[in-house]
Scaffold this motif. Structure first.
Motif, mmCIF file in Angstrom:
data_model
loop_
_atom_site.group_PDB
_atom_site.id
_atom_site.type_symbol
_atom_site.label_atom_id
_atom_site.label_comp_id
_atom_site.label_asym_id
_atom_site.label_seq_id
_atom_site.Cartn_x
_atom_site.Cartn_y
_atom_site.Cartn_z
ATOM 1 N N THR A 103 2.282 8.912 -3.886
ATOM 2 C CA THR A 103 1.554 7.907 -3.046
ATOM 3 C C THR A 103 1.092 8.354 -1.778
ATOM 4 O O THR A 103 0.861 7.599 -0.820
ATOM 5 C CB THR A 103 2.570 6.575 -2.857
ATOM 6 N N GLU A 104 0.556 9.605 -1.550
ATOM 7 C CA GLU A 104 0.005 10.139 -0.444
ATOM 8 C C GLU A 104 -1.331 9.636 -0.343
ATOM 9 O O GLU A 104 -2.024 9.960 -1.086
ATOM 10 C CB GLU A 104 0.033 11.542 -0.285
ATOM 11 N N PHE A 109 -8.450 4.487 -3.006
ATOM 12 C CA PHE A 109 -8.661 3.835 -1.709
ATOM 13 C C PHE A 109 -8.066 2.334 -1.975
ATOM 14 O O PHE A 109 -8.118 1.294 -1.004
ATOM 15 C CB PHE A 109 -10.063 3.587 -1.745
ATOM 16 N N SER A 110 -7.100 2.152 -2.773
ATOM 17 C CA SER A 110 -6.495 0.854 -2.914
ATOM 18 C C SER A 110 -5.360 0.857 -1.861
ATOM 19 O O SER A 110 -4.843 1.850 -1.240
ATOM 20 C CB SER A 110 -5.795 0.962 -4.399
ATOM 21 N N THR A 111 -4.987 -0.354 -1.283
ATOM 22 C CA THR A 111 -4.306 -0.647 -0.462
ATOM 23 C C THR A 111 -2.945 -0.719 -0.849
ATOM 24 O O THR A 111 -1.737 -0.610 -0.244
ATOM 25 C CB THR A 111 -4.135 -1.993 0.185
ATOM 26 N N MET A 112 -2.676 -0.366 -2.279
ATOM 27 C CA MET A 112 -1.353 -0.056 -2.693
ATOM 28 C C MET A 112 -0.663 1.241 -1.822
ATOM 29 O O MET A 112 0.529 1.142 -1.556
ATOM 30 C CB MET A 112 -1.375 0.508 -3.984
ATOM 31 N N TYR A 113 -1.550 2.109 -1.381
ATOM 32 C CA TYR A 113 -1.082 3.172 -0.594
ATOM 33 C C TYR A 113 -0.828 2.750 0.682
ATOM 34 O O TYR A 113 -1.557 1.924 1.455
ATOM 35 C CB TYR A 113 -2.248 4.354 -0.608
ATOM 36 N N ASN A 164 1.629 1.174 1.847
ATOM 37 C CA ASN A 164 2.265 -0.009 1.930
ATOM 38 C C ASN A 164 3.679 -0.034 1.381
ATOM 39 O O ASN A 164 4.593 -0.605 1.714
ATOM 40 C CB ASN A 164 1.564 -1.372 1.098
ATOM 41 N N GLU A 165 3.969 0.839 0.260
ATOM 42 C CA GLU A 165 5.269 1.023 -0.242
ATOM 43 C C GLU A 165 5.626 2.431 -0.271
ATOM 44 O O GLU A 165 4.794 3.255 0.002
ATOM 45 C CB GLU A 165 4.879 0.514 -1.827
ATOM 46 N N ARG A 166 6.828 2.480 -0.374
ATOM 47 C CA ARG A 166 7.249 3.823 -0.218
ATOM 48 C C ARG A 166 6.857 4.765 0.915
ATOM 49 O O ARG A 166 6.412 5.799 0.891
ATOM 50 C CB ARG A 166 7.262 4.771 -1.682
ATOM 51 N N ASP A 167 6.885 4.286 2.090
ATOM 52 C CA ASP A 167 6.254 4.729 3.268
ATOM 53 C C ASP A 167 6.962 5.920 3.833
ATOM 54 O O ASP A 167 6.246 6.749 4.552
ATOM 55 C CB ASP A 167 6.029 3.663 4.218
ATOM 56 N N ASN A 168 8.178 6.138 3.641
ATOM 57 C CA ASN A 168 8.985 7.404 3.877
ATOM 58 C C ASN A 168 8.819 7.745 5.372
ATOM 59 O O ASN A 168 8.436 8.826 5.725
ATOM 60 C CB ASN A 168 8.464 8.794 2.790
ATOM 61 N N VAL A 169 9.040 6.841 6.267
ATOM 62 C CA VAL A 169 8.773 7.275 7.532
ATOM 63 C C VAL A 169 9.661 8.344 8.050
ATOM 64 O O VAL A 169 9.260 9.002 9.129
ATOM 65 C CB VAL A 169 9.064 5.915 8.478
ATOM 66 N N TRP A 170 10.768 8.570 7.342
ATOM 67 C CA TRP A 170 11.449 9.960 7.946
ATOM 68 C C TRP A 170 10.938 11.037 7.792
ATOM 69 O O TRP A 170 11.091 12.105 8.706
ATOM 70 C CB TRP A 170 12.850 9.829 7.033
ATOM 71 N N TYR A 222 -4.756 -5.776 -4.913
ATOM 72 C CA TYR A 222 -5.042 -5.002 -3.754
ATOM 73 C C TYR A 222 -6.552 -5.019 -3.522
ATOM 74 O O TYR A 222 -7.329 -5.162 -4.462
ATOM 75 C CB TYR A 222 -4.458 -3.369 -4.099
ATOM 76 N N ASP A 223 -6.795 -4.596 -2.430
ATOM 77 C CA ASP A 223 -8.122 -4.288 -1.920
ATOM 78 C C ASP A 223 -8.383 -2.909 -2.392
ATOM 79 O O ASP A 223 -7.712 -1.928 -1.951
ATOM 80 C CB ASP A 223 -8.327 -4.425 -0.556
ATOM 81 N N ILE A 224 -9.238 -2.698 -3.452
ATOM 82 C CA ILE A 224 -9.559 -1.354 -3.935
ATOM 83 C C ILE A 224 -10.207 -0.488 -3.171
ATOM 84 O O ILE A 224 -10.570 0.601 -3.600
ATOM 85 C CB ILE A 224 -10.160 -1.597 -5.644
#
Length: 260
Positions: A68-69, A101-105, A107-113, A200-202
């Protein structure tokens, strides 16, 4: 209050450095740190690239991708590499698929650590016009990275680990079979396209913005960029076309080729 903050900081350090030490992202980072400082080719993208391009087949290559990068994260990771002179490479192989380019990216599984080392949360918030959301991400990354990470914490407490994948030079060998029934194959292809694109916005403006910044950054540093589109099934292609992703990404591709 001070004691609570210190406890949260300690828990954050423990989560980042102990609980997540066996994660795929941490394992790739360790392999990248051990890789030669002078590389020829760097692969970057999401899990399609991580599983689809094997650097063992190309001398001087490393697969520096993550699931999901997005181009947002890729830009900041490259910027970090250049600013800190971590590695040197000549060619960037960059994914350009219909779902990138989808806003799926992001948004989920952001792995902020993981991403707090690289990204500027406040700048992203300004670009996406979501300052409060990304201020919260910054706070969570630095003071409570364990928040909303219940599964990872439970795995650690139970003494189990994330599914053990074989990873070499950043490349993750996919688990899968070719014995799926035609019905299941069709279902999975359609489900994957919907998960990437439906609702999503693609062609997310912020992701597009960072895609262009990535290309500009590489041009400034003298890095050759090779855009690659991985093979997909006809079922996935038809779904992506129905959502409008194929037409939009193809037009963007021609524009990019004309400009660069």
């Amino acid at each position: 209050m001070a004691a609570l903050l210190l406890a949260s900081l300690a828990a954050t350090w423990f989560f980042d450095n102990k609980i997540m030490s066996g994660s795929i992202m941490s394992r790739v980072e360790r392999q990248f740190a051990e890789a030669p400082r002078e590389l020829d080719i760097l692969f970057m993208g999401d899990s399609h690239i991580q599983e689809g391009l094997n650097p063992l087949k190309i001398e001087g290559a490393f697969n520096y991708s993550n699931a999901t990068e997005s181009y947002i994260q890729i830009y900041y990771k490259l910027k970090y590499l250049f600013e800190h002179d971590v590695k040197r490479f000549k060619v960037l192989v960059l994914q350009l698929d219909y779902h990138n380019f989808s806003t799926m990216y992001f948004n989920e599984r952001d792995n902020v650590w993981y991403w707090k080392r690289y990204v500027d949360f406040f700048e992203i918030g300004r670009v996406k016009r979501q300052q409060l959301l990304y201020a919260w991400k910054w706070f969570r990354a630095h003071f409570a990275s364990y928040f909303n990470e219940r599964e990872a914490v439970l795995r650690f407490l139970k003494g189990s680990s994330e599914r053990i994948w074989q990873i070499e030079k950043g490349h993750m060998y996919a688990w899968g079979g070719v014995d799926d029934t035609e019905e299941l194959f069709r279902h999975n292809a359609i489900a994957r396209a919907r998960a990437h694109l439906r609702g999503y916005d693609i062609m997310d403006p912020a992701i597009l913005h960072y895609f262009r910044r990535t290309l500009d950054l590489c041009r400034q540093k003298g890095i050759k960029v090779v855009l690659i589109r991985l093979p997909i099934t006809r079922l996935y292609y038809d779904q992506a076309a129905a959502y409008g992703a194929v037409d939009k990404v193809e037009r963007l591709t021609q524009e990019i080729l004309g400009h660069y």
